[in-house]
Design a protein around this motif. Structure first.
Motif, short mmCIF file in Angstrom:
data_model
loop_
_atom_site.label_atom_id
_atom_site.label_comp_id
_atom_site.label_asym_id
_atom_site.label_seq_id
_atom_site.Cartn_x
_atom_site.Cartn_y
_atom_site.Cartn_z
N ARG A 2 -39.47 24.53 -40.59
CA ARG A 2 -40.33 23.88 -41.35
C ARG A 2 -40.91 24.13 -42.36
NH1 ARG A 2 -46.08 24.86 -37.25
NH2 ARG A 2 -44.24 24.19 -36.52
N THR A 3 -40.42 22.60 -42.82
CA THR A 3 -41.11 22.13 -44.01
C THR A 3 -42.07 22.00 -44.51
OG1 THR A 3 -38.70 20.73 -44.54
CG2 THR A 3 -40.30 20.89 -46.11
N CYS A 5 -44.82 20.66 -47.31
CA CYS A 5 -45.53 21.02 -49.23
C CYS A 5 -46.49 20.78 -49.49
CB CYS A 5 -45.58 18.90 -49.02
SG CYS A 5 -45.94 18.10 -50.69
N GLU A 25 -42.04 30.82 -49.33
CA GLU A 25 -40.89 31.18 -50.06
C GLU A 25 -39.72 32.04 -49.16
OE1 GLU A 25 -40.69 28.41 -54.42
OE2 GLU A 25 -41.39 31.41 -53.99
N THR A 31 -39.43 26.49 -45.40
CA THR A 31 -38.39 25.87 -46.66
C THR A 31 -39.65 24.94 -47.74
OG1 THR A 31 -36.54 24.54 -45.34
CG2 THR A 31 -37.25 23.57 -47.20
N ARG A 33 -41.62 22.69 -50.47
CA ARG A 33 -41.57 21.74 -51.17
C ARG A 33 -42.50 21.81 -52.35
NH1 ARG A 33 -37.16 22.77 -50.64
NH2 ARG A 33 -35.44 21.50 -49.38
N TYR A 60 -40.41 20.35 -56.94
CA TYR A 60 -39.67 18.84 -56.00
C TYR A 60 -39.83 17.45 -56.32
CZ TYR A 60 -37.74 16.25 -52.20
OH TYR A 60 -37.05 15.81 -51.21
N PRO A 95 -41.61 15.53 -45.20
CA PRO A 95 -42.00 16.89 -44.80
C PRO A 95 -42.94 17.51 -43.43
CG PRO A 95 -43.87 16.56 -46.06
CD PRO A 95 -43.74 15.18 -45.92
N ASP A 96 -42.95 18.57 -42.50
CA ASP A 96 -43.76 18.78 -41.62
C ASP A 96 -45.21 18.78 -41.47
OD1 ASP A 96 -41.13 18.72 -39.19
OD2 ASP A 96 -41.07 20.80 -41.18
#
Length: 385
Positions: A2-3, A5, A25, A31, A33, A60, A95-96
């Motif tokens: 899962r990204t 932000c 992290e 992930t 950002r 990022y 992002p998700d």
């Protein structure tokens, strides 16, 4: 995978978000950002993006939006630029989930951009009141654009639900800033004094003053009453930190810098102390004075008296260690004198903090990673029975 932000536009907000960033992290299924913007990338406000870089956190995107935050026109121009530039970044980053904290106008612009981009939003510290600032409106608007809500008290959770949010998506988790105090190693009194350029053992007041953006008073008039009151306590040095990037903030910072330059033996001015030094300075201060939310939310956990001046934080839940007063010099003097009294210092040392709950970061991480975001992205209005 899962990204996520995480949006940050101010030094104070980043300090609160840092443990959450670290925790995510360390999650193998996440992930992280960062979208770094606002006063972080403005030299006039200390270019605090360097603090993030020094923490070893990968940047990022750095997005500049502040053209001139000294005026209302500068603020709404920054909001317009923010919506355009944040939207471009979010569309490219895809992002998700977007994580926002608080009530800043930059965060509002990011939430609006994410809404258009169909990115679910997790909002931290919604439901609160700050009746003396236009941030009040931004916060509740962000709530209505968000899909997961992490309130700092049960009362704030109830208010978010009152705004029509599904109770199953609203969590009372405590305040990240309070958890910071329990996890960051704070400096001792002597080291803190050295870093603040104070003589060892010299008593001091820690002061922060932001523009009360709903007040009709110009920023210099708002500040003058506080400075007049501080002059009534010559036995205490005054450590002043910079105002934020609201309309009028630069004028306040200029006045604070001038005061420190004219009275170098007593006044110290720092545009930004950073989280560790700020909390260390608060821990060893005789009292924390001004209108920063930290005096209401975090400082009570340190057992230090707070004096909350004027209307900016009006409406926030507060513990018994916080004294509230109007922004008139005589009232501020009386409030500081009360805060410095042995009786009140004894009370503050053991007063409960309503924002203190265990496991704040862990609870947020668990919900961010476990929720079905397809389901979360569908919002309905929850009507109170």
């Amino acid at each position: 995978m899962r990204t996520i932000c995480i949006f940050t536009g101010t030094r104070a907000e980043y300090g609160l978000l840092r443990p959450l960033i670290r925790a995510l992290e360390n999650e193998p299924d996440a992930t992280v950002r960062l979208l770094v913007t606002g006063s972080h990338v403005a030299d006039a406000h200390g270019a605090t993006w360097h603090e993030i870089e020094n923490d070893g956190i990968s940047l990022y995107e750095r997005v500049e939006v502040l053209m001139d935050s000294a005026t209302e026109a500068g603020v709404y121009t920054a909001m317009g630029l923010g919506m355009i530039r944040y939207g471009d970044v979010l569309r490219r980053m895809a992002p998700d989930l977007l994580v926002l904290l608080g009530d800043r106008y930059e965060a509002f612009a990011a939430a609006a951009a994410a809404t258009v981009c169909k990115i679910p939003i997790a909002h931290i510290q919604g439901g609160e009141l700050t009746l003396g600032a236009i941030d009040e409106s931004f916060r509740h608007a962000i709530t209505k654009m968000s899909h997961l809500h992490f309130a700092s008290t049960q009362a704030y959770r109830a208010r978010i639900i009152q705004l029509g949010e599904d109770p199953d998506r609203v969590f009372a988790v405590g305040a990240l800033g309070v958890e910071n105090i329990r996890t960051i190693e704070l400096s001792g009194a002597e080291d803190t004094s050295r870093r603040l350029n104070l003589e060892p053992g010299q008593p001091y007041l820690l002061a922060t003053f932001h523009p009360a953006t709903r007040s009709s008073k110009p920023p210099d008039i708002q500040l003058s009453a506080l400075l007049d009151a501080l002059d009534d306590f010559p036995d205490h040095a005054v450590v002043m930190t910079g105002a934020n990037a609201d309309a009028g903030g630069l004028a306040i910072n200029r006045l604070l810098a001038e005061r420190a330059a004219r009275h170098p033996k007593r006044y110290r001015f720092f545009m930004s102390l950073g989280t560790q030094l700020y909390l260390s300075a608060a821990k060893h201060a005789a009292a924390v004075v001004g209108n920063s939310s930290s005096a209401v939310i975090e400082v009570p956990t340190l057992g230090v008296p707070s004096v909350d001046v004027g209307p900016r934080q009006a409406g926030r839940t507060r513990g018994n260690s916080v004294i509230s007063c109007n922004d008139e010099a005589t009232e501020i003097v009386d409030a500081i004198a009360r805060a410095l009294s042995p009786e009140f210092r004894h009370l503050a040392a053991s007063a409960a903090n309503p924002y203190d709950r265990p496991g704040t970061t862990a609870r947020i991480v668990r919900e961010l990673l476990s929720r079905n975001l397809t389901e979360v992205s569908i919002k309905t209005f929850y009507d109170l029975q």
